[in-house]
Design a protein around this motif. Structure first.
Motif, PDB file in Angstrom:
ATOM      1  N   VAL A 147       0.840  -1.201   0.000  1.00 23.31           N
ATOM      2  CA  VAL A 147       0.000   0.000   0.000  1.00 23.31           C
ATOM      3  C   VAL A 147       0.874   1.250   0.000  1.00 23.31           C
ATOM      4  N   LEU A 148       2.069   1.164   0.578  1.00 18.41           N
ATOM      5  CA  LEU A 148       2.890   2.347   0.804  1.00 18.41           C
ATOM      6  C   LEU A 148       4.235   2.325   0.086  1.00 18.41           C
ATOM      7  N   PHE A 149       4.800   1.123  -0.125  1.00 15.42           N
ATOM      8  CA  PHE A 149       6.191   1.043  -0.576  1.00 15.42           C
ATOM      9  C   PHE A 149       6.328   0.149  -1.813  1.00 15.42           C
ATOM     10  N   GLU A 159       2.343   8.742  -4.627  1.00  8.66           N
ATOM     11  CA  GLU A 159       0.899   8.613  -4.816  1.00  8.66           C
ATOM     12  C   GLU A 159       0.187   8.069  -3.576  1.00  8.66           C
ATOM     13  N   ASP A 160       0.971   7.539  -2.613  1.00 10.40           N
ATOM     14  CA  ASP A 160       0.370   6.965  -1.399  1.00 10.40           C
ATOM     15  C   ASP A 160       0.540   7.861  -0.171  1.00 10.40           C
ATOM     16  N   ALA A 164      -1.504   8.017   3.669  1.00 13.65           N
ATOM     17  CA  ALA A 164      -0.872   8.133   4.984  1.00 13.65           C
ATOM     18  C   ALA A 164      -1.389   9.358   5.733  1.00 13.65           C
ATOM     19  N   LYS A 165      -1.580  10.462   5.014  1.00 19.46           N
ATOM     20  CA  LYS A 165      -2.049  11.688   5.664  1.00 19.46           C
ATOM     21  C   LYS A 165      -3.507  11.559   6.103  1.00 19.46           C
TER      22      LYS A 165
END
Length: 264
Positions: A147-149, A159-160, A164-165
């Motif tokens: 999802v993040l990396f 784009e991710d 996270a924010k």
């Protein structure tokens, strides 16, 4: 002059008095032994009795409850130890129950936060990539690494960052909570020149994700910490590709109130 002859023969010594005298000494010795035995303190029984009294006055248990359970064994040491341990266990359970009752409000807030995150996951169609669970440690939010990396990378994809924010907004609570972010990998050796091991990769993923989270100015950095566990806390088997995918993750642990780290 000639020696004068004795007019009478000297009487022989009579020793018949020794028998009653020896009997008297024997009786006296026996008397002193009995008196000594009566006056001596049995250290083991004294210690046992002391524990009983301590339990009665400190623990609030009836004297008869103690004596009833310890009278069946003359040695008493093992039963007494078990009884004391049981008393401690009961007190611990009572304290735990009281603590849980006192933190009912805290548990309610964690449940509310879980509901908010679950709603966000559903609306963002992130089922299977985000997961929440209430554990004995607190509220756990598990995020799959894809999802993040990118594979083998520790920088949150551009784009991710939005994802996270958005998650960081859900971590704003009043009062604020201590939050631990931890990185995890599978057991496959990493092959690049940047990270020497999976441990390094997991630490940097947790740290970089934390940096993005803390761009939210409503969050206080003093309540946050980051950890890396590498491959050493798997949640699935590393023997399959599906299991390894589950193990590559970032976890966000929101602690209950009683576990808060409120250091200044």
């Amino acid at each position: 002059m000639s020696r004068r002859k004795k007019s009478k023969e000297e009487p022989e010594a009579n020793e018949s008095w020794l028998l009653p005298y020896s009997d008297l000494l024997t009786l006296l010795l026996a008397l002193f032994i009995v008196l000594f035995a009566m006056s001596s303190v049995d250290a083991e029984k004294f210690q046992k009795f002391s524990k009983v009294l301590n339990g009665v006055f400190v623990g609030g248990t009836s004297f008869f409850d103690y004596t009833k359970q310890t009278s069946g064994d003359d040695n008493g040491t093992s039963d007494t130890a078990k009884l004391i341990q049981q008393k401690k266990n009961d007190q611990t359970q009572e304290q735990t129950a009281a603590s849980n009752a006192a933190d009912a409000q805290t548990d309610t807030q964690l449940k509310q936060t879980k509901e908010k995150i679950d709603t966000y996951i559903k609306n963002s169609k992130l089922e299977g990539k985000f997961q929440t669970s209430l554990t004995s440690e607190g509220l756990m939010v598990t995020i799959r690494d894809n999802v993040l990396f990118d594979s083998g990378e520790a920088t949150v994809r551009q784009e991710d960052i939005k994802t996270a924010k958005q998650l960081s907004n859900l971590l704003v609570m009043d009062p604020p909570r201590s939050i631990i972010i931890s990185g995890h990998t599978d057991n496959q050796p990493i092959h690049n020149s940047i990270y020497a091991s999976n441990w390094d990769l997991s630490v940097m993923r947790a740290t970089n994700f934390l940096k993005v989270i803390l761009e939210n100015h409503h969050l206080n950095p003093k309540y946050f910490s980051a950890k890396g566990y590498g491959e050493y806390k798997p949640i699935a088997s590393n023997g399959t590709s599906a299991g390894r995918a589950k193990n590559r993750r970032v976890e966000v642990l929101i602690l209950p109130k009683q576990q808060q780290n409120t250091g200044k």
